[in-house]
Design a protein around this motif. Structure first.
Motif: not given
Length: 320
Positions: A186-208
Motif C-alpha cells: 500500500a502506497v499513495r502518490r503525493d505529487g510525484s512521490a511514493l508515500v508509504a506508512e511506516i511504524s516506528v515503535e508503534g507510532a505510525v508515520l508517512e514517509a517518502v
C-alpha cells in the motif's frame, strides 16, 4: 572513513538531495522520451559504486559518468562541473529560473540543460535537468555520481531493483508483469512521490520512499519526537552531505520499525532539522529497507511491489 561512517553519510547525503523541493509549478517542463532497444526493457545494470544506493553507468555527450537512480528526487540534476566538461554542442541550455532547497537550509539558484542519456539498452532524450553544485555527492570524497536520475524519468517506466545482486533495470510499463513473489504494498502518490506508512515503535508515520537514501529511515526532528525517539536514549552525531556541503545530523536507534509487512529491529535512524518548507518530506525510507528483498516501483501509477525479506539470495538478478 570506515564503512559505518560511510553509510551514515551516504544515507543522509542522498536523502537531502533526493528530497530537494523545486519551485517551478508554473514552468513548462515536458516529459523526457524513453526508447528501449528491445521495445520492452533496459538491460540489467550493475551498481557502479559499492554503496547500497542504486548507481549505474551512463553516457552523456560521449562521456562515461555515474548516475544515482533516485526516487526521492523530483527532477533530474547534473553537476555544474560535468556540464562544463561536456562538448559545447551537447550543452543545450535553457533559461528557466530554478530554485533548490536542502535540508540544511541552503538554497541554490540554477539553470537548466536538455540532455540525451544513454544507458544499457535504453536511450533517454529530451531530459530537462537542473544544473547545480552537487558538492561531495559528485566527487570521489562522496558518492562520485555527478548525475541524478529523478522521478521525471522514473515516472515513465517501472523501476526494478535487485539489492541483493546490486542490479537495476527500467521496464516499459505495458510490458511489466509483477512476478508472483512480489506483493503489492500500500502506497499513495503525493505529487510525484511514493508515500508509504511506516511504524516506528508503534507510532505510525508517512514517509517518502527514497532510493537515493542508504539508511532505512530518516526523520525530521518533529517526527522523531512524535515517535518517541528523542526520549534521552543514546545518540551519536554524524556528518551528512547536503547540497554543496555538509551538515551534522543526530543518529538514534529505534527498537522496532515495520514497513511493507516486515519487522525490523534495532534500526539506526538519522534525525535532521525540519525544513521551513511545508512541502518538504518529514520522513524518508531508504534502501536499507529493501535488504534481502526485490522491489519494483511504478511511480507513474502509484504502485509498489516488494518481495518478502530473504536470508539468502541465490543466482543472478531475477526478473523483473
Amino acid at each position: 572513513m570506515n564503512r559505518r561512517n560511510l553509510l551514515i553519510r551516504a544515507g543522509t547525503l542522498v536523502a537531502v538531495v533526493g528530497g530537494a523541493w523545486w519551485a517551478r509549478e508554473h514552468l513548462l517542463w515536458p516529459d523526457p522520451k524513453l526508447a528501449f532497444a528491445d521495445g520492452k526493457a533496459s538491460a540489467w545494470m550493475p551498481y557502479a559504486r559499492r554503496a547500497n544506493v542504486p548507481t549505474i553507468r551512463a553516457r552523456i555527450g560521449g562521456r562515461d559518468v555515474v548516475a544515482l537512480v533516485d526516487t526521492g528526487a523530483q527532477y533530474s540534476v547534473i553537476d555544474r562541473r560535468l556540464v562544463a566538461a561536456l562538448p559545447a554542442n551537447d550543452r543545450k541550455m535553457f533559461e528557466m529560473p530554478l530554485v533548490a532547497y536542502g535540508v540544511g537550509g541552503g538554497t541554490q539558484m540554477g539553470r537548466g540543460t536538455t540532455l540525451v542519456i544513454e544507458l544499457a539498452g535504453l536511450a533517454i532524450s529530451g531530459l530537462r535537468a537542473a544544473i547545480l553544485d552537487l558538492g561531495p555527492l559528485a566527487t570521489a570524497e562522496g558518492l562520485d555520481a555527478p548525475l541524478i536520475i529523478g522521478r521525471d524519468v522514473l515516472g515513465q517506466a517501472v523501476l526494478a531493483i535487485d539489492p541483493g545482486r546490486k542490479h537495476v533495470r527500467l521496464i516499459e510499463r505495458a510490458s511489466f508483469v509483477p512476478p508472483p513473489d512480489l506483493a503489492t504494498t500500500a502506497v499513495r502518490r503525493d505529487g510525484s512521490a511514493l508515500v508509504a506508512e511506516i511504524s516506528v515503535e508503534g507510532a505510525v508515520l508517512e514517509a517518502v520512499i527514497d532510493t537515493g537514501a542508504s539508511s532505512m529511515l530518516a526523520l525530521d526532528m518533529a517526527s522523531a519526537r512524535a515517535a518517541g525517539l528523542m526520549d534521552g536514549r543514546p545518540s551519536v552525531t554524524g556528518s551528512s552531505l547536503v547540497l554543496g556541503g555538509a551538515m551534522d545530523a543526530e543518529v538514534v536507534t529505534a527498537r522496532t520499525v515495520t514497513f511493507a509487512e516486515q519487522l525490523y529491529e534495532r534500526v539506526r535512524v538519522g534525525v535532521f532539522d525540519q525544513s521551513s518548507l511545508p512541502t518538504f518530506p518529514a520522513a524518508l525510507i531508504g534502501m536499507e529497507a529493501f535488504v534481502g528483498r526485490r522491489v519494483a516501483f511504478d511511480i507513474g501509477q502509484g504502485a509498489l511491489h516488494v518481495s518478502r525479506r530473504l536470508d539468502l539470495t541465490i543466482g543472478g538478478p531475477a526478473e523483473p
